[in-house]
Design a protein around this motif. Structure first.
Motif, short mmCIF file in Angstrom:
data_model
loop_
_atom_site.label_atom_id
_atom_site.label_comp_id
_atom_site.label_asym_id
_atom_site.label_seq_id
_atom_site.Cartn_x
_atom_site.Cartn_y
_atom_site.Cartn_z
N GLU A 1 0.83 -1.21 0.00
CA GLU A 1 0.00 0.00 0.00
C GLU A 1 0.86 1.26 0.00
O GLU A 1 0.56 2.24 -0.69
CB GLU A 1 -0.94 0.03 1.22
CG GLU A 1 -2.09 -0.94 1.14
CD GLU A 1 -2.96 -0.79 -0.10
OE1 GLU A 1 -3.37 -1.83 -0.66
OE2 GLU A 1 -3.20 0.36 -0.54
N GLU B 1 -0.74 -16.03 4.21
CA GLU B 1 -0.83 -17.39 3.69
C GLU B 1 0.51 -17.86 3.14
O GLU B 1 1.18 -17.12 2.41
CB GLU B 1 -1.86 -17.46 2.55
CG GLU B 1 -3.27 -17.10 2.96
CD GLU B 1 -3.89 -18.13 3.88
OE1 GLU B 1 -4.58 -17.73 4.81
OE2 GLU B 1 -3.64 -19.33 3.64
N VAL C 1 4.87 -4.70 -9.54
CA VAL C 1 4.09 -5.66 -8.77
C VAL C 1 3.25 -5.02 -7.67
O VAL C 1 3.62 -3.98 -7.13
CB VAL C 1 5.03 -6.72 -8.18
CG1 VAL C 1 5.87 -6.11 -7.07
CG2 VAL C 1 4.27 -7.92 -7.67
N TYR C 2 2.12 -5.62 -7.37
CA TYR C 2 1.29 -5.22 -6.25
C TYR C 2 1.09 -6.51 -5.47
O TYR C 2 0.17 -7.27 -5.72
CB TYR C 2 -0.03 -4.64 -6.77
CG TYR C 2 -1.01 -4.19 -5.70
CD1 TYR C 2 -2.37 -4.38 -5.86
CD2 TYR C 2 -0.57 -3.53 -4.55
CE1 TYR C 2 -3.28 -3.95 -4.91
CE2 TYR C 2 -1.47 -3.10 -3.59
CZ TYR C 2 -2.83 -3.31 -3.77
OH TYR C 2 -3.72 -2.87 -2.83
N ARG C 3 2.03 -6.74 -4.54
CA ARG C 3 2.10 -8.06 -3.92
C ARG C 3 0.93 -8.34 -2.99
O ARG C 3 0.40 -7.47 -2.33
CB ARG C 3 3.40 -8.18 -3.09
CG ARG C 3 4.65 -8.23 -3.92
CD ARG C 3 5.89 -8.37 -3.06
NE ARG C 3 7.05 -7.81 -3.74
CZ ARG C 3 7.97 -8.52 -4.39
NH1 ARG C 3 7.89 -9.83 -4.41
NH2 ARG C 3 8.97 -7.92 -4.99
N TYR C 4 0.57 -9.61 -2.92
CA TYR C 4 -0.37 -10.08 -1.93
C TYR C 4 0.27 -9.84 -0.58
O TYR C 4 1.45 -10.15 -0.38
CB TYR C 4 -0.65 -11.57 -2.16
CG TYR C 4 -1.41 -12.24 -1.05
CD1 TYR C 4 -0.81 -13.20 -0.25
CD2 TYR C 4 -2.75 -11.92 -0.81
CE1 TYR C 4 -1.51 -13.83 0.77
CE2 TYR C 4 -3.46 -12.54 0.21
CZ TYR C 4 -2.83 -13.49 0.99
OH TYR C 4 -3.53 -14.11 2.00
N THR D 1 7.28 -11.54 -7.95
CA THR D 1 5.83 -11.66 -7.84
C THR D 1 5.34 -12.25 -6.52
O THR D 1 4.26 -11.91 -6.07
CB THR D 1 5.21 -12.50 -8.99
OG1 THR D 1 5.68 -13.84 -8.90
CG2 THR D 1 5.54 -11.92 -10.34
N ARG D 2 6.12 -13.11 -5.90
CA ARG D 2 5.64 -13.76 -4.69
C ARG D 2 5.48 -12.77 -3.54
O ARG D 2 6.20 -11.78 -3.46
CB ARG D 2 6.58 -14.90 -4.26
CG ARG D 2 6.59 -16.08 -5.23
CD ARG D 2 5.22 -16.70 -5.37
NE ARG D 2 5.20 -17.85 -6.25
CZ ARG D 2 4.10 -18.32 -6.84
NH1 ARG D 2 2.94 -17.74 -6.63
NH2 ARG D 2 4.16 -19.37 -7.63
N SER D 3 4.57 -13.09 -2.63
CA SER D 3 4.38 -12.22 -1.47
C SER D 3 5.62 -12.32 -0.59
O SER D 3 6.38 -13.29 -0.67
CB SER D 3 3.16 -12.66 -0.67
OG SER D 3 3.46 -13.84 0.06
#
Lengths: 316, 312
Positions: free
Chosen positions: B115, B161, B154-157, B194-196
């Protein structure tokens, strides 16, 4: 006993969209058992003569019937959904369906505004516990991965500032990429992907204008060599034309299920955006109004609902 | 935790007056500027800017620009900006100064939360009329471009999880690519970009468990290789930013000739975040408090300002 009409109605349910609920209620609902038996005997494609002496529903056609009944529900659910959830769900579905559906990813990534696409990405986090770029990057195998990941990751500038000289120079880059298309696939060209996936839409509009000056053709015509690039450019250059073509493909008699689902997708997602313009372009391209075509090909509640959405643009 | 010491209540109007007075006449009262500005939270600094604008019909920043020179000015200017705006300016400077300072791009894109980074991208567009992705893409080339564009796009998760099986399989993919010296392998870029952060940390841990060596150590040998260095920095920023920033500080203060840019950047950008942890790590690693090193290597108002931000 007006049998042929009902027979035709039932048959139509497997060739078009939706089911004619009113007709079923008014006719089929009033038949007694003898009429129904005659119906079963005469409808060889729906009922199989079982070896133990009765006419059995063909399961495949029951499944098809179910699917047609469900179209109204699908449309309703999609229509009431928040646009973010809708786009995230459509994107995920496209990924799961594989390469023949990757066009939906391009459609969403290129026809939504920056904030709408961002919203879809947020919803994707909530729905799938993954970012859309993660999912696309890990599920897409082929050379189109680069382009698709770049497009879904875009957060484009949407202001009025454009550098003409840069647009002109980049038009030349794209032109050369196409010219050298034999030796190096344009969709794998880093510069092509960079330009198409990072530049603002206004910049690209300017660029397309310069492209035409250089090449003599519209960029859409020249980019015909690569399916994904072509669609990317179509969505950015003339989205209403793109959508009209998708609608036309969905409403053809030989449309497959994927093409048919596009009808719901396009109408629901564009009803309050640019449906008016899409209708105009559709009419120009195909010589008949979208509503007329839907009226001819769809049935029942599903048809009425679609027409309501399509006509929404009229009164706004 | 933050290190800056700021009062809960303040009067933006009074602060604006103090600053105005400090800039009036011949020379500048840097002490007064530091006494106010180094002790205000971002929302308070915003109020001061607004009060200053209302009262004197001038942007506070313009006034300071004309009064101050050198390291102190640069530090104060960066400090006054709203954090997202500040990061946007840092990124832009890193791109436009001839040789791209890729570490800054990596820092800004990897150490901020998804954010926060989104806010940076918006601030960047508002300021420069281009998206950060556009500018990074057209100022870099080749493999470095691929990595940096992916990192800023990227807009990471941001959830908790973790997929343990995935962590294991992707740790192997990384191991294999590194073993083959294929640092530009698409899979490395894909995983890292890309990974969180949570998933990436799990992957890095799995890598260490399986191969008895951390992935960053494996990548350490190739420092001259820009791509390898970037990958290493990205992984560290994403999975252990405290240690990463400690190292930047250590290098900035150790090198013959202090690197003021790096020093200012770390202190100014982390003072409201986790500078306390970074200070602790610095002490553990170097056996002296960072304030001591800063006092030794810097001087004047620049030194005073940095020490104030460090909590003194």
């Amino acid at each position: 006993m007006a049998l042929p009409v009902e027979h035709e109605a039932l048959t139509k349910a497997f060739s078009g969209f939706g089911v004619n609920e009113k007709l079923f209620i008014s006719e089929l609902g009033r038949w007694h058992s003898e009429q129904r038996k005659v119906f079963r005997k005469r409808s060889e494609q729906f009922f199989i003569e079982d070896e133990r002496g009765f006419e059995r529903w063909d399961h495949h056609h029951v499944a098809l019937l179910e699917r047609e009944f469900l179209r109204f529900k699908t449309t309703l659910v999609l229509w009431t959904m928040h646009p973010w959830e809708r786009d995230a769900g459509l994107a995920n579905e496209a990924l799961i369906n594989g390469p023949q559906s990757y066009g939906v990813l391009i459609e969403i990534a290129c026809t939504r505004s920056s904030e709408e696409l961002l919203g879809a990405r947020r919803a994707y986090h909530s729905l799938f516990d993954l970012s859309i770029e993660e999912d696309v990057a890990s599920q897409v195998d082929g050379p189109e991965r680069k382009l698709l990941v770049a497009l879904v990751s875009a957060y484009r500038y949407e202001g009025p500032s454009v550098k003409e000289e840069v647009a002109k120079a980049e038009a030349k880059i794209l032109y050369n990429a196409i010219k050298n298309g034999v030796s190096k696939k344009p969709s794998e060209d880093d510069e092509v992907v960079r330009i198409l996936s990072t530049r603002s839409k206004l910049h690209l509009k300017t660029l397309f204008h310069y492209y035409k000056e250089i090449s003599g053709h519209n960029i859409v015509v020249d980019f015909d060599v690569d399916m994904y690039l072509k669609q990317t450019v179509e969505c950015m250059y003339a989205p209403q034309t793109y959508f009209s073509q998708v609608l036309d493909a969905a409403l053809r008699d030989d449309a497959d299920e994927a093409a048919k689902r596009a009808l719901i997708r396009v109408i629901v997602t564009r009803a309050e955006v640019d449906m008016k313009e899409i209708k105009e372009v559709y009419c120009k391209l195909y010589g008949v109004s979208l509503s007329e075509t839907i009226e001819a090909k769809a049935h029942g509640n599903f048809k009425d609902f679609l027409l309501a959405l399509v006509e929404k643009g009229q009164s706004d | 935790m933050a290190t800056i010491v700021a009062p809960l209540q303040h009067s933006p109007v009074e602060d604006a007056e103090v600053i105005r007075k400090a800039c009036e006449g011949w020379g500048t009262n840097e002490k007064a500027l530091i006494s106010v500005l180094a002790h205000r939270y971002p929302h308070q600094r915003l109020e001061i800017r607004k009060a200053y604008q209302d009262r004197y019909h001038e942007d506070l920043i313009r006034c300071l620009e004309s009064e101050l020179r050198g390291d102190f000015e640069r530090a104060l200017y960066r400090w006054i900006l709203d954090p997202a705006d500040r990061d946007a300016v840092l990124a832009n400077v890193a791109l436009k100064n001839g040789k791209v300072d890729y570490r800054v791009i990596i820092e800004v894109s990897c150490t901020r939360t998804p954010e926060e980074f989104l806010a940076v991208k918006r601030a960047y567009m508002a300021r420069y009329k281009h998206s950060l992705e556009e500018d990074v893409a057209c100022h870099t080339t080749g493999d470095l471009r691929k990595l940096l564009v992916a990192l800023v796009g990227v807009y990471r998760y941001d959830g908790d999880e973790i997929n343990a099986k995935l962590a294991a399989s992707e740790a192997e993919i990384l191991h294999h690519a590194i073993k083959e010296n294929e640092f530009n392998h698409e899979e490395i870029v894909r995983i890292v970009s890309t990974r969180s952060k949570t998933q990436l940390l799990a992957t890095i841990n799995r890598y260490k468990d399986t191969h008895d060596i951390s992935i960053t150590k494996t990548l350490a040998g190739n420092r001259e290789n820009v791509l390898v260095d970037s990958l290493r920095a990205a992984i560290r920023c994403l999975t252990d930013k405290g240690k990463y920033f400690e190292k930047v500080l250590r290098n900035a203060l150790n090198k013959s000739g202090t690197d003021e840019d790096d020093l200012t950047r770390v202190i100014v950008t982390r003072a409201e975040k986790d500078l306390r942890q970074i200070k602790d790590l610095y002490y553990k690693r170097n056996s002296v408090p960072v304030e001591q090193a800063v006092a030794k290597e810097t001087h004047g108002h620049y030194e005073e300002f940095l020490l104030a931000l460090l909590g003194n």
